[in-house]
Structures are given as C-alpha cells and as structure tokens.
Scaffold this active site. Structure first.
Site, PDB file in Angstrom:
ATOM      1  CG  ASP A  83      -3.465   6.952   6.161  1.00  0.00           C
ATOM      2  OD1 ASP A  83      -4.513   7.610   6.288  1.00  0.00           O
ATOM      3  OD2 ASP A  83      -3.378   5.739   6.407  1.00  0.00           O
ATOM      4  CD  GLN A  87     -12.068   2.259   5.742  1.00  0.00           C
ATOM      5  OE1 GLN A  87     -13.042   2.879   5.316  1.00  0.00           O
ATOM      6  NE2 GLN A  87     -10.947   2.149   5.045  1.00  0.00           N
ATOM      7  CG  ASN A  97      -6.782  10.747   7.637  1.00  0.00           C
ATOM      8  OD1 ASN A  97      -6.174   9.731   7.962  1.00  0.00           O
ATOM      9  ND2 ASN A  97      -7.957  11.062   8.152  1.00  0.00           N
ATOM     10  CE  LYS A  98      -9.366   5.418   3.982  1.00  0.00           C
ATOM     11  NZ  LYS A  98      -8.795   4.742   2.795  1.00  0.00           N
ATOM     12  NE  ARG A 124      -4.041   0.228   1.691  1.00  0.00           N
ATOM     13  CZ  ARG A 124      -4.945   0.766   2.502  1.00  0.00           C
ATOM     14  NH1 ARG A 124      -5.037   0.368   3.761  1.00  0.00           N
ATOM     15  NH2 ARG A 124      -5.759   1.698   2.084  1.00  0.00           N
TER      16      ARG A 124
HETATM   17  O1  MRU Z   1      -7.524   2.671   4.048  1.00  0.00           O
HETATM   18  P1  MRU Z   1      -7.269   2.566   5.514  1.00  0.00           P
HETATM   19  O2  MRU Z   1      -8.416   2.026   6.286  1.00  0.00           O
HETATM   20  O3  MRU Z   1      -5.970   1.864   5.823  1.00  0.00           O
HETATM   21  O4  MRU Z   1      -7.088   4.073   5.909  1.00  0.00           O
HETATM   22  C1  MRU Z   1      -6.466   4.461   7.043  1.00  0.00           C
HETATM   23  C2  MRU Z   1      -7.379   5.179   7.914  1.00  0.00           C
HETATM   24  O5  MRU Z   1      -8.200   4.598   8.551  1.00  0.00           O
HETATM   25  C3  MRU Z   1      -7.253   6.554   8.082  1.00  0.00           C
HETATM   26  O6  MRU Z   1      -7.344   7.435   7.158  1.00  0.00           O
HETATM   27  C4  MRU Z   1      -6.780   6.948   9.425  1.00  0.00           C
HETATM   28  O7  MRU Z   1      -7.267   8.141   9.821  1.00  0.00           O
HETATM   29  C5  MRU Z   1      -5.294   6.983   9.460  1.00  0.00           C
HETATM   30  S1  MRU Z   1      -4.669   5.485   9.923  1.00  0.00           S
HETATM   31  C6  MRU Z   1      -4.294   5.839  11.512  1.00  0.00           C
END
Ligand code: MRU
Length: 367
Positions: A246, A205, A257-258, A100
């Site tokens: 992230d 999520q 971030n997401k 990833r």
């Molecule tokens: O795609 P994911 O579920 O791995 O994404 C990560 C997240 O859940 C977030 O964006 C999160 O805020 C950061 S991970 C601590």
C-alpha cells in the site's frame, strides 16, 4: 479481467468512469464472492464514502477511484471564476484523501491529476484535463501491472507452491493486479503451480477476493487460515511468497501492507523462502523517511469481533464471534523492514528494496 457470471463471460475493470453521467463505476467488492454487481457513485462525496466503506479497496483501485473522484468533483463545478474553482478542487482533494490514510496511491494519483489541470487556462479546460489525467492514471495502472507480470513470471517455476496475503489482485487495481500479475503471466506461459491464499482476517480479502479471482481464472489454489503459513513453510510446502504493498518507501525500501504481512516476512526469512513484493510506481512514497512515520489505519473493532458472510437466504449478514464484553484493536496494516524482502517486482524490473533510491529516476521520481 474476464468475469464469468451465470455462464456469461465479459471483461471488466475494477474502476471505470461514465463521463455522460459524471459517475464513477465500481465493482461492489463487499458482495464478492457471493454477488457480482457494479455500482455508480454520483458525486465526489459518495466516491469518498465508497473508498472509506471499502466498496472499492486495494491501493491501485482506490488510487484510480480518487483520481476519477477528483475529476468528478471538478466537472461538477458550475461557474468560471478560477479562484473559487481552485478552492472547490482543494476541498474535493482533501475529502478524497481523508477517506483512507495508509495507501499512497490516492495521493499520487490526485497529485498527477492536479498537475495536469494546472496547464489549463479556464475552468472548462481544467475540467477536461482532469478527466483525461484520471483516465491516464487508470490506463497506466493497468500497464504497470502487466509489466510487473512479465518480470515476476520469471520467478515462477513448474510445480511451485506460492503464498500470497490479502488481495493484491486485479480487484485491488484497475486490472490484472500486482501480486497476482506474475501468476496470470506464468499461467499464460503454460506453467503449472499452486497458490495458498492467506484468509486475511479481519476482513478476509484473501478468502473472499483472491480466492474468487483465482477461481475465475482457473488457477489451482487453497485458502489457508492466517495462522497456518508457518506450519506449511516448516514442512516445505511453500516455495515463494508474493504480496502487494500500500506504500513502499523509496528512501528505505520498507513496505506497508495488509496487517500480517510482516509476520509472513519474518517466517519466510526463518525458512529461507524468497519473499517478493509487487509494486506499481504509484505505490512508491519518495517523501517519508522511515517506516514508523507511515500513517497506519485503525479500523472499527467490530471487524475483529465478528465476521460478515451470507445466510441461507443469500443475504449478507454480520455475526458476532467474540466474547460480548470484550473490545478489540484493529490496525489495518503493518510495515515490513527492507532486509526481510528479497526483491521488489516493479514495472521496471526486479529491484532490491535498498536500491530503490538509486533507481529513482528510472522509477519515475522527478524533481
Ligand atoms: O484494506 P485493503 O483491502 O484496501 O488493503 C489493501 C490490500 O489488499 C493489500 O494489503 C494489498 O496487498 C495492497 S493493495 C494492492
């Protein structure tokens, strides 16, 4: 954190390692909230697949998984020739870091493991050092999250309504979580508050993982559709936003971030609601100079065109939601500019995003 299943409560970490079986142990997150199950990956390729397929996800959790995966791959090597061993370790590293691209934690975690390995003189020494360093990364991740909790809890007052996005909870780390750490610390201090979890399409999520975590810890919460946050903000129903990250750029304070985080930050600024990002040190990228250069993962269109759930027989099932002839775009992350962020909750305290670079030594950057 404690997990209660069928009336039995036990502490779990999201990621652990079975040294005897050279296996990484993971909570199978794709089954939550319907089933709680631990799975074992028996070699580094399976560990990389578990990251790519999101059996395990979340920046800190995939960081620890990659660290253990690197140790796992190194320990599986048979032979004494250091040159062949280095080439093998390099291949393991690449396989895990390709799984990833957006979160920087796997790269930071594996760099720490590789640096520790270099102090060993034989293959056997390096194999032992690799596992010790991976364990250290996992323990540090949990420690950092606890420290984020102590600092972040000061932002939470009785009666507050707090919005969070995606899952930056303990499932996204080894334990405790980043954005959830202040919630758990404030709860332990006896504060009363309510949390709104953005559903976080396309993989949901927030609805599946954050809501499950908060229910497990008995924290008052509601799931909201991603599109509902602006309406709630406009009606004074959100006092504070805390999200995870992230990859946070140490040079600019920009936060990847997401997907949807940027939208929430714009809305929070419009409504003058404090917007905080919680980050352990392994989430900081000191190299990349601008947010546009952060690699943004594009995932499969099927995630947007349909949804996963559980059917009446308790089986996990995918249903197509969208028009059958339409395609979709699916960027997994976005980048929030630093001027929309009130503060970064770090293990070293709450820092203005633009001041990260000034505090780089305190935040762990070495020459
Ligand atoms: O795609 P994911 O579920 O791995 O994404 C990560 C997240 O859940 C977030 O964006 C999160 O805020 C950061 S991970 C601590």
């Amino acid at each position: 954190m404690n997990v209660t299943v069928s009336g039995r409560t036990e502490p779990f970490r999201t990621v652990a390692f079975d040294a005897g079986k050279n296996s990484v142990l993971l909570i199978e997150q794709r089954l939550l909230p319907h089933e709680f199950k631990i799975v074992a990956t028996k070699n580094f390729r399976a560990t990389a697949r578990a990251i790519a397929d999101m059996v395990v996800r979340g920046a800190g959790a995939i960081g620890a998984t990659a660290a253990y995966g690197l140790a796992q791959g190194a320990r599986a090597f048979r032979g004494r020739d250091l040159k062949t061993f280095f080439a093998h370790v390099e291949f393991v590293y690449q396989t895990l870091s390709d799984a990833r691209p957006t979160a920087v934690d796997p790269v930071n975690a594996m760099s720490a493991v590789r640096a520790a390995m270099r102090t060993g003189e034989t293959v056997a020494e390096q194999q032992a050092l690799a596992l010790a360093a991976a364990e250290e990364f996992a323990n540090e991740d949990a420690r950092h999250c606890a420290e984020i909790g102590e600092h972040g809890a000061k932002l939470i007052r009785n009666g507050m309504n707090i919005l969070t996005h995606c899952n930056a909870g303990w499932l996204a780390f080894v334990d405790i979580g980043s954005a959830t750490a202040p919630l758990y610390a404030a709860q332990a201090q006896g504060k009363q508050f309510h949390v709104f979890c953005d559903e976080t399409r396309p993989r949901s999520q927030g609805a599946t993982l954050t809501a499950w975590e908060l229910a497990q810890q008995k924290i008052s919460h509601h799931i909201i559709a991603d599109n509902a946050a602006g309406h709630l903000m406009q009606h004074g129903e959100i006092d504070l936003v805390i999200v995870g990250s992230d990859r946070t750029l140490g040079r600019t304070g920009e936060v990847a971030n997401k997907i949807g985080t940027y939208t929430k930050a714009v809305l929070a600024a419009r409504h003058k609601i404090p917007f905080y990002v919680a980050i352990p040190l392994s989430t900081i990228d000191w190299k990349i100079k601008r947010g546009f250069d952060i690699p943004i993962e594009e995932r499969h269109e099927s995630e947007v065109l349909g949804a996963w759930g559980v059917n009446p027989r308790g089986q996990r099932e995918y249903v197509r939601v969208a028009n059958s002839t339409s395609g979709a775009r699916n960027p997994g992350f976005d980048v929030t500019p630093s001027d929309l962020i009130t503060g970064l909750i770090t293990p070293a305290g709450i820092i203005k995003p633009a001041e990260l670079w000034k505090h780089r030594r305190q935040l762990g950057l070495r020459d």
